[in-house]
Design a protein around this motif. Structure first.
Motif, mmCIF file in Angstrom:
data_model
loop_
_atom_site.group_PDB
_atom_site.id
_atom_site.type_symbol
_atom_site.label_atom_id
_atom_site.label_comp_id
_atom_site.label_asym_id
_atom_site.label_seq_id
_atom_site.Cartn_x
_atom_site.Cartn_y
_atom_site.Cartn_z
ATOM 1 N N PRO A 191 -7.764 -5.916 -3.660
ATOM 2 C CA PRO A 191 -8.531 -6.636 -2.636
ATOM 3 C C PRO A 191 -9.277 -7.839 -3.208
ATOM 4 C CG PRO A 191 -8.803 -4.283 -2.347
ATOM 5 C CD PRO A 191 -8.083 -4.477 -3.657
ATOM 6 N N TRP A 257 -5.628 0.592 0.942
ATOM 7 C CA TRP A 257 -5.394 -0.813 1.307
ATOM 8 C C TRP A 257 -4.087 -1.317 0.693
ATOM 9 C CZ3 TRP A 257 -5.100 -5.608 -1.133
ATOM 10 C CH2 TRP A 257 -5.351 -6.740 -0.341
ATOM 11 N N LEU A 288 -6.403 4.222 7.526
ATOM 12 C CA LEU A 288 -6.836 2.820 7.485
ATOM 13 C C LEU A 288 -6.139 2.040 8.600
ATOM 14 C CD1 LEU A 288 -8.601 1.217 5.239
ATOM 15 C CD2 LEU A 288 -6.410 0.224 4.599
ATOM 16 N N HIS A 292 -9.185 -2.709 9.682
ATOM 17 C CA HIS A 292 -9.808 -2.390 8.391
ATOM 18 C C HIS A 292 -9.178 -3.226 7.279
ATOM 19 C CE1 HIS A 292 -10.930 1.868 9.976
ATOM 20 N NE2 HIS A 292 -11.955 1.052 10.097
ATOM 21 N N TRP A 293 -7.852 -3.303 7.296
ATOM 22 C CA TRP A 293 -7.130 -4.038 6.244
ATOM 23 C C TRP A 293 -7.580 -5.499 6.213
ATOM 24 C CZ3 TRP A 293 -4.009 -7.981 4.742
ATOM 25 C CH2 TRP A 293 -3.298 -7.810 3.536
ATOM 26 N N TYR A 297 -9.458 -8.025 3.486
ATOM 27 C CA TYR A 297 -8.767 -9.255 3.091
ATOM 28 C C TYR A 297 -9.639 -10.490 3.372
ATOM 29 C CZ TYR A 297 -4.875 -12.577 2.612
ATOM 30 O OH TYR A 297 -4.047 -13.608 2.209
#
Length: 306
Positions: A191, A257, A288, A292-293, A297
């Protein structure tokens, strides 16, 4: 039931499957494990479904492969249950090689073959499942590399080949000279590090059905113990996602993620702590969401997506 029964192995080629979580050996020499303790850790990994182990000739100042091999020698039958990866091409300044005067890369036929053969010796095995070129190099002859790969494949010493840290153009250039095509690119993905989303490497790998391996998925501590403003933004986003999911293990959110991405990213977990490995294994079950992802990001970018 194994925690990993709900997941399938990831296919890199017709006859090579690896575990979705890969156990990295970069810091093996720092874990302070005896041969028997390391063997116990390896068996625990296998029982969890983590069967793929990532090495490089240079790890631990050229010591980690021998440590792993000494443990494997205690239980030779374990070899058929695991996949061994190693990397070559970097020549470090080291007391073990006093003739070297500068760090450099060597992708000559002689060095690739001798490095692979030495890895086999250190690991106490008769074959590597996968050999990677460790870094792209400004002095690089793809025909020389192809010659070395052909020799190692035809002799049964290396079954498959890949690269690490290559750009799409570098990957394509080498692949154009090879009889056995490259099966992976081991790159930094986390991330915190979006480099390979931004340089189109992820898109290139998806296009060519190449599953990438992700080194430093926790960004070397910069996510969980950030020093930069970017790291603090990413950590805050991960904490918020963890709160939404009622999850107290932030590293599980990070692994999730990566695992959720359609590129089939394979995180490399470089720890001797079995509980942290279990956390990574369990991350695939975290619900997830797409929002959320993107929350994570966007925090890394510092702005919302266009």
């Amino acid at each position: 039931m194994k925690l990993y029964d709900t997941l399938n192995k990831v296919t890199l080629s017709e006859d090579l499957e690896v575990s979705p979580i890969i156990h990295g050996q970069w810091r093996l020499s720092e874990w302070g494990l005896t041969n028997n303790e390391l063997l116990s850790l390896l068996n625990e990994c296998v029982n969890l479904g983590v069967t793929t182990f990532d090495h490089a000739d240079i790890y631990g100042d050229y010591s980690c492969e021998a440590l792993f091999g000494a443990a494997l020698k205690l239980q030779p039958e374990l070899r058929d249950k695991i996949q061994l990866i190693s990397k070559c091409g970097i020549k470090l300044i080291s007391e073990k090689y006093p003739q070297r005067t500068i760090k450099h890369y060597d992708y000559s036929y002689k060095h690739i073959v001798s490095s692979a053969e030495n890895s086999l010796k250190q690991l106490h095995t008769d074959r590597l499942d996968l050999l990677l070129l460790h870094r792209p190099a400004p002095f690089f002859d793809p025909d020389e590399v192809s010659k070395a790969f052909n020799h190692l494949k035809n002799s049964g010493k290396v079954l498959h080949f890949g690269v690490s840290n290559f750009t799409p153009q570098e990957f394509s250039m080498l692949n154009s000279r090879l009889e056995d095509k490259l099966v992976t690119n081991q790159i930094e993905i986390s991330p915190y590090c979006l480099e390979h989303f931004e340089n189109n490497n992820i898109n290139y790998l998806i296009e060519n059905n190449i599953k990438p391996m992700a080194w430093s998925p926790l960004a070397g501590g910069e996510i969980l113990k950030p020093k930069s403003d970017k790291g603090k933004r990413v950590l805050t986003a991960i904490q918020e996602v963890a709160h939404d999911l009622q999850q107290d293990k932030l590293d599980k959110v990070i692994y999730s993620w990566l695992l959720k991405h359609p590129a089939k990213i394979l995180p490399i977990i470089g720890t001797g702590n079995i509980n942290r490995i279990k956390t990574a294994v369990d991350a695939s079950q975290l619900p997830l969401t797409l929002e959320h992802w993107y929350k994570i990001y966007s925090a890394s970018m510092g702005v919302e997506v266009p």
